[in-house]
Design a protein around this motif. Structure first.
Motif: not given
Length: 812
Positions: A102-113, A129-135
């Protein structure tokens, strides 16, 4: 469905799995960015650079060609995170910690195409559960893509959606993973450890529990549960060592944490011996010790009672070994009724798995086919557990399992589901039928996927009980005999290419098979567009595919040798050479569809075909020195021709021809076999224009299309009679000088020196001036003479007999 164009992939995490996934993507010519944390000392990409360097040293090799490591682009999250926007697929493969992910996802998700597919390679954590917090928009592009270790060799990839994942993304990913990456894709439900690890780890835990109950040693269990059962040679405890005992403990912990209501929950307790090994840092192969430890050249096995390692070597009892060779129904009956503890143990582990998969099928998989393929492809079993149950007699085995549950012998008292005994499954005698495979949730037999990518699979992965096409009988047979079958795919639009499938042991070629191959070419020249030589054994999973051909059949030539000595073999050698020329100069293209081993004459058949289509796991080489001979079916002749062509292309002089022959000489003189089709290309056995496919099930379709394309382009064979320059006696002298040093330094034997000298003399065109012009017939005569001469020596005869008797080369 719009195309998923994958220009670049990012892999997040340069650990064992992440780095090897990146390597296999590079094998498939997919550009890769490999990310990890910035190093605290030295270059910022130091962690990734070290991982890439380690990939070059791993065995089995993650790369088809080691030098391709250069194509992995190292990256770190500080300097390169913006490069994620260039990637069409991003695969996270860091440690199995939900909070870290989850920490990594918060870091990288703004930069995904905005179009990129985001996936986790988790081995068992909840994708939802891994996708929790995603748009909501990112949730629709997120799923699990679970590769198995090692990613290059294990056929399985589990594709795990959440309820939010867009169906078109799953279809596009399945298409990419199947055709480009060469995998068998199974869609799994989002349950702990998905399908393969859920069943596979349960099977290992059940095996550990039953082994303890019956007092069996670990090496004894491995001999019982490996190839004797049609499973991976590494069997149970050695497999655990290869996977990593810490990894296994983590997967078990996932089951403990998430399956409290499971009726088999007590089985998920971490075995005390496993916990103790992990505590000591004995994590298996990667730490040098686990259930096994290598002391020098001696393999030792853990004795848990003594708390130390003892010499391994415990085996299955001969009686039990004989039982395991019986037909399925008889085998299970005898195991169940025997008083022998090994037999009782084997029945128990079969029963435990049958019990488990019946109880859990509905919750973990869409249907029984997905479960069987997941276990087959993820754990190296030749048949899935449902297949094993069904082929042994569905109703009888079900009653035996029910009786054991009632008697308290099973690992759980959970009853078998009603569908096992009642309704469609009972009526059809199992879960796999002509209509499809049983889906408890849908209460019907679910058909195979209809995705267009599977149209390229003439023969899809076979499943016992299904009514799939049988490659041994499918299509219209033109003629068949003990050596081969010549046939056509008689579907409309597919019936214009003759397919030749060998039927001999290891697809070796004797005189009768050679005659039949010529007959098939003559048929094709009359009425068809081309010939494809393809072996149905390519479809056997649990192996890399193949063999394509292990070469000439020496056993068939023995009677001629016994009657006429070495000279008595010459007619067979001449026939082999003439057949290879018939392949090369056929008036329709002959395309070889290669998978698995293509050795000796099998390699020579490849070399002289119009085009080669090779599965990536093809192991190619001229290996005749292993039996004291040299290639005499045109392999050295082709090396000389190709060297002359390459030299001419760059304007090299005759005196420089040796430079273009050196690699081919070394390949033949050392019997080097390629570690992949990609390496076979660097060795010169495949041309740059030859096609490499990654999914063995697509091999036949691609080969047929290549034959048609050649025909449509107005295919003509090469012109015969061309003369080419050869390197001659000066090059032979240069090579022999090197060989003398090896011989005198005792690196090769006197007989090795003789064989290598004859290879040098043949490949360089004989005792002529450098640049002398010779034709194919000249080179073939040199091959044949040297072959007969070597066959007449006692040491070569010793090597041949040793190989025939033991299957291993004799060093003399």
């Amino acid at each position: 469905m719009s195309n998923l164009i994958i220009r670049k992939v990012a892999v997040l995490g340069a650990g064992v799995m992440g780095a090897q996934i990146a390597a296999h993507l590079v094998n498939a010519k997919v550009p890769v960015l490999l990310f990890d944390l910035p190093a605290k000392e030295g270059p910022k990409n130091g962690i990734v650079l070290k991982a890439i360097d380690n990939l070059r040293k791993l065995s089995p090799a993650p790369f088809g060609v080691k030098d391709d490591a250069q194509f992995i682009q190292p990256a770190n999250y500080d300097d390169d995170i913006a490069k994620l926007a260039e990637c069409d697929v991003v695969i996270e493969a860091i440690a199995e910690r939900m909070d870290w992910k989850h920490d990594l996802y918060r870091k990288v998700s703004p930069h995904l195409a905005p179009h990129a597919v985001f996936a986790s390679n988790t081995s068992g954590l909840s994708i939802t559960e891994l996708s929790q917090g995603f748009s909501d928009e990112l949730k629709a592009r997120f799923c699990g893509v679970h590769f198995f270790n090692p990613p290059r060799y294990m056929h399985l990839v589990e594709l795990i959606p959440t309820t939010h994942t867009r169906p078109d993304i799953l279809d596009q990913l399945e298409t990419f993973l199947t055709s480009v990456v060469g995998k068998g894709v199974v869609r799994a439900k989002d349950t702990p450890n998905f399908i393969a690890n859920r069943v596979g780890i349960f099977s290992i835990l059940a095996t550990i529990a039953e082994a303890a109950k019956f007092g069996l040693r670990y090496d004894e269990v491995d001999d019982l549960t490996g190839s004797r059962l049609g499973r991976a040679k590494s069997a149970t405890f050695r497999t655990a060592d290869v996977v990593g005992l810490d990894t296994m403990a983590h997967v078990i912990k996932t089951m403990q944490d998430n399956l409290a209501d499971d009726p088999f929950f007590p089985v998920y307790e971490t075995p005390a011996v496993l916990a103790e090994l992990v505590k000591k840092g004995a994590l298996g192969q990667k730490s040098g010790a686990g259930f096994y430890r290598k002391d020098g050249k001696t393999i030792k096995v853990l004795d848990p009672q003594a708390g130390d390692y003892v010499e391994s070597g415990a085996k299955a009892d001969e009686l039990v070994g004989r039982i395991l060779k019986r037909p399925p129904a008889e085998r299970l009956k005898l195991l169940r009724e025997s008083d022998h503890k090994q037999a009782q143990f084997l029945w128990a582990i079969f029963r435990d798995v049958f019990h488990y998969i019946a109880v859990h099928l509905e919750s973990i998989a869409d249907n029984a086919r997905d479960l069987d393929f997941a276990v087959r492809w993820g754990f190296g079993w030749n048949e899935g557990p449902f297949e094993g149950w069904q082929t042994a007699g569905w109703k009888q085995v079900a009653e035996w399992v029910r009786d054991d549950i009632a008697a308290g012998k099973a690992l759980s008292n959970a009853p078998l589901p009603a569908w096992v005994f009642d309704g469609a499954v009972a009526e059809k005698g199992g879960v796999h039928t002509a209509e499809g495979s049983w889906s408890p949730a849908a209460k019907r037999f679910a058909p195979r996927s209809s995705l267009a990518v599977y149209d390229k699979q003439v023969f899809r992965a076979p499943l016992a009980g299904e009514a799939g096409r049988d490659p041994k009988t499918y299509g219209k047979t033109l003629f068949e005999n003990d050596g081969l079958r010549a046939w056509v795919d008689d579907r409309a639009g597919e019936n214009d290419v003759v397919i030749v499938s060998f039927r001999s042991k290891m697809n070796t070629m004797g005189p009768a098979l050679l005659d039949s191959l010529v007959q098939a070419i003559e048929l094709a020249e009359q009425d068809y567009k081309g010939v494809v030589i393809w072996q149905p054994t390519s479809l056997k999973l649990g192996t890399p595919g193949g063999p394509f051909s292990a070469g000439a059949n020496l056993e068939e030539a023995l009677p001629a040798f016994m009657k006429g000595g070495a000279k008595g073999i010459e007619p067979f050698v001449q026939k082999f050479q003439q057949t290879m020329l018939r392949v090369k100069y056929a008036n329709v293209p002959v395309v070889t569809a290669v998978s698995g081993i293509a050795l000796g004459g099998g390699c020579e058949l490849m070399l002289q075909s119009a085009k080669r289509v090779a599965h990536v796991e093809s192991y190619v080489g001229l290996v005749e020195v292993g039996v004291g001979l040299l290639p005499a079916g045109g392999g050295l002749k082709e090396a000389a021709l190709r060297a002359a062509e390459a030299a001419s292309a760059v304007g090299a002089s005759a005196s420089d021809l040796l430079r273009f022959l050196q690699k081919s000489f070394e390949n033949a003189a050392t019997a080097k076999v390629s570690g992949s089709a990609l390496e076979a290309r660097t060795m010169g056995y495949l041309k740059p224009s030859d096609t490499i496919v990654f999914n063995v099930f697509e091999l036949l379709d691609v080969a047929k299309k290549e034959a048609r394309a050649l025909s449509a382009a107005g295919y003509r064979p090469p012109l015969r009679g061309a003369q080419v320059p050869v390197a001659g006696r000066s090059a032979i002298s240069t090579i022999k000088a090197q060989l003398v040093n090896l011989r005198d330094g005792r690196l090769i034997s006197e007989h090795d020196y003789l064989i290598a000298s004859r290879i040098a003399e043949t490949i360089c065109g004989g005792d002529v001036e450098a640049g002398s012009m010779v034709d194919e017939a000249w080179l073939l005569t040199l091959e044949r003479r040297a072959f007969i001469e070597l066959l007449g020596t006692q040491k070569t005869q010793e090597r041949i007999m040793g190989m025939l008797q033991t299957g291993k080369p004799v060093r003399n």
